[in-house]
Design a protein around this motif. Structure first.
Motif, PDB file in Angstrom:
ATOM      1  N   GLU A  18       0.814  -1.209   0.000  1.00 46.29           N
ATOM      2  CA  GLU A  18       0.000   0.000   0.000  1.00 46.29           C
ATOM      3  C   GLU A  18       0.853   1.266   0.000  1.00 46.29           C
ATOM      4  O   GLU A  18       0.574   2.221  -0.718  1.00 46.29           O
ATOM      5  N   ASN A  19       1.924   1.254   0.792  1.00 45.54           N
ATOM      6  CA  ASN A  19       2.819   2.417   0.853  1.00 45.54           C
ATOM      7  C   ASN A  19       4.261   1.930   0.835  1.00 45.54           C
ATOM      8  O   ASN A  19       4.920   1.865   1.865  1.00 45.54           O
ATOM      9  N   SER A  20       4.748   1.601  -0.345  1.00 43.98           N
ATOM     10  CA  SER A  20       6.114   1.097  -0.450  1.00 43.98           C
ATOM     11  C   SER A  20       7.119   2.225  -0.271  1.00 43.98           C
ATOM     12  O   SER A  20       6.932   3.326  -0.782  1.00 43.98           O
ATOM     13  N   ALA A  21       8.183   1.937   0.463  1.00 43.77           N
ATOM     14  CA  ALA A  21       9.238   2.923   0.672  1.00 43.77           C
ATOM     15  C   ALA A  21      10.481   2.569  -0.129  1.00 43.77           C
ATOM     16  O   ALA A  21      11.587   2.938   0.230  1.00 43.77           O
ATOM     17  N   GLY A  22      10.299   1.846  -1.227  1.00 45.48           N
ATOM     18  CA  GLY A  22      11.429   1.474  -2.065  1.00 45.48           C
ATOM     19  C   GLY A  22      10.952   0.688  -3.264  1.00 45.48           C
ATOM     20  O   GLY A  22       9.822   0.177  -3.283  1.00 45.48           O
ATOM     21  N   PRO A  23      11.783   0.566  -4.300  1.00 43.03           N
ATOM     22  CA  PRO A  23      11.414  -0.236  -5.464  1.00 43.03           C
ATOM     23  C   PRO A  23      11.252  -1.699  -5.074  1.00 43.03           C
ATOM     24  O   PRO A  23      11.863  -2.175  -4.120  1.00 43.03           O
ATOM     25  N   GLN A  69     -18.353  -5.541   3.665  1.00 41.76           N
ATOM     26  CA  GLN A  69     -17.435  -6.637   3.401  1.00 41.76           C
ATOM     27  C   GLN A  69     -16.533  -6.332   2.206  1.00 41.76           C
ATOM     28  O   GLN A  69     -15.351  -6.669   2.210  1.00 41.76           O
ATOM     29  N   ALA A  70     -17.088  -5.684   1.193  1.00 40.31           N
ATOM     30  CA  ALA A  70     -16.313  -5.328   0.013  1.00 40.31           C
ATOM     31  C   ALA A  70     -15.209  -4.332   0.369  1.00 40.31           C
ATOM     32  O   ALA A  70     -14.074  -4.437  -0.128  1.00 40.31           O
ATOM     33  N   MET A  71     -15.524  -3.355   1.233  1.00 40.85           N
ATOM     34  CA  MET A  71     -14.524  -2.382   1.665  1.00 40.85           C
ATOM     35  C   MET A  71     -13.433  -3.056   2.471  1.00 40.85           C
ATOM     36  O   MET A  71     -12.243  -2.774   2.304  1.00 40.85           O
ATOM     37  N   ARG A  72     -13.836  -3.986   3.363  1.00 42.74           N
ATOM     38  CA  ARG A  72     -12.857  -4.694   4.180  1.00 42.74           C
ATOM     39  C   ARG A  72     -11.950  -5.567   3.313  1.00 42.74           C
ATOM     40  O   ARG A  72     -10.740  -5.645   3.524  1.00 42.74           O
ATOM     41  N   ARG A  73     -12.542  -6.212   2.295  1.00 45.60           N
ATOM     42  CA  ARG A  73     -11.747  -7.059   1.412  1.00 45.60           C
ATOM     43  C   ARG A  73     -10.758  -6.210   0.615  1.00 45.60           C
ATOM     44  O   ARG A  73      -9.600  -6.609   0.404  1.00 45.60           O
ATOM     45  N   ARG A 113      -4.675  -5.227  -0.114  1.00 48.57           N
ATOM     46  CA  ARG A 113      -3.473  -4.393  -0.187  1.00 48.57           C
ATOM     47  C   ARG A 113      -2.534  -4.601   0.980  1.00 48.57           C
ATOM     48  O   ARG A 113      -1.440  -4.024   1.012  1.00 48.57           O
ATOM     49  N   ALA A 114      -2.932  -5.421   1.951  1.00 49.61           N
ATOM     50  CA  ALA A 114      -2.161  -5.556   3.184  1.00 49.61           C
ATOM     51  C   ALA A 114      -0.978  -6.504   3.006  1.00 49.61           C
ATOM     52  O   ALA A 114      -1.111  -7.604   2.471  1.00 49.61           O
TER      53      ALA A 114
END
Length: 356
Positions: free
Chosen positions: A201-206, A253-257, A262-263
């Motif tokens: 979700e929030n990568s801090a590198g390639p 449920q759709a929002m949670r999925r 992305r986790a």
């Protein structure tokens, strides 16, 4: 910085004897020819390594060079064998000039198909588990899938914007994942291929590589770069079970999925940059699957499925850029920016041979 990283995109980065194979046509002060790709043949124990304009085939048992597949363009960055070992898929190229994805006849080295040609080097290629498909990545972030029998294009997947640095099919062929220099990995589901998720979700590198676990329950990402602003140098773990879509989902449920898709969980592997990934399946004395992580600190970290460090394999003199495991897990090969290929005992981690 290693010579391998200087010659590729900065964000791109996987018996009791001791023998050293002779160097071929190289002077003592010649610059190292980095080994950026290695792959074991699925059945005969030979090792293929990526060279400049060629693929080298090694007799691992005898610790010597067997033959060369010459006439290629630039450096060979990616290698993948077909299921039966009769064909070898390669990703190759010259930075800023040309690149290609090709299929070679392994016995002769002849090019069967040139699947793709680009204006910059290609870094990643993979065979599907059933051997019917070949996937390759391009400098502009495109993944293409071809029929391995006739070389015809099956589909084009365009979700990323940077170099495709790694490609992996899940063991059941249900998922395809690609890592990119744009700080993402993308996952697609097959039949037909469609976008599933962009992670982390929030990568801090390639993201330098991707690899599915042998049982298909995990996808591992290698994250990290040389830039001082790239603070994260780790592997990230994504669980494929979150891809299952419940029937008759409510909006909640759709929002949670969507959040779960992305986790990822970050796992620290030490000070080095993870440059690749390779799983070793259980067998030959190893009761659990192990994840091999080549690193810029000249080592290979061996992890369990939960990300716990089991051991560290040290002995190289420069960045380790690639790693491979043979079919029964008894031999590990690593290629580095030093120009050497190190052969290790896959059970004990002991260094057995240095091929150069």
């Amino acid at each position: 910085m290693s010579s391998a990283l200087r010659s590729r995109p900065l964000a791109c980065l996987a018996t009791g004897f001791l023998a050293v194979a002779a160097a071929f046509a190289a002077s003592a002060d010649a610059p190292a020819n980095p080994v950026t790709a290695v792959a074991f043949h699925p059945s005969n124990g030979e090792l293929a390594s990526g060279g400049y304009g060629e693929v080298l085939v090694w007799d691992v048992a005898g610790a010597k060079l067997g033959r060369r597949m010459a006439g290629l363009i630039g450096r060979v960055r990616g290698l993948a064998f077909s299921k039966d070992g009769s064909r070898l898929a390669i990703a190759e190229g010259e930075p800023g000039r040309s690149g290609a994805i090709r299929l070679l006849d392994y016995s002769t080295g002849h090019v069967i198909f040139t699947l793709d040609q680009e204006k910059d080097e290609c870094l990643a290629v993979a065979y599907s588990p059933d051997g019917k498909l070949v996937a390759g990545g391009t400098p502009d972030g495109t993944v293409r899938i071809w029929n391995a029998d006739d070389g015809k294009l099956v589909t084009t997947l365009k979700e990323q914007s940077g170099w495709i640095t790694g490609i992996a099919f899940s063991p059941n062929g249900k998922f395809l994942a690609a890592s990119s220099a744009d700080r993402s990995a993308h996952i697609w589901t097959g039949d037909p291929w469609k976008s599933l998720a962009r992670i982390p979700e929030n990568s801090a590198g390639p993201v330098n590589a991707v690899a599915f676990s042998p049982d298909g329950t995990l996808l591992i990402l290698a994250v990290g770069g040389s830039d001082s602003t790239d603070v994260e140098r780790a592997i990230r773990i994504w669980r494929t079970e979150v891809a299952e879509e419940p029937k008759n989902m409510t909006p909640q449920q759709a929002m949670r999925r969507a959040t779960q898709l992305r986790a990822t969980r970050a796992v620290d592997v030490g000070p080095g940059i993870p440059t690749g990934l390779m799983w070793s399946a259980p067998g030959a004395g190893n009761k659990v699957p192990r994840l091999l992580v080549p690193l810029s600190d000249k080592t290979i970290r061996v992890l369990n499925q939960n990300g716990g460090v089991m051991s560290t394999m040290a002995g190289d003199t420069d960045w380790v850029d690639s790693v491979a495991v043979n079919a029964d897990g008894t031999r590990i090969a690593s290629g580095s920016a030093s120009g050497a290929i190190l052969i290790w005992n896959g059970i004990t981690g002991k260094l057995l041979a240095t091929l150069k």
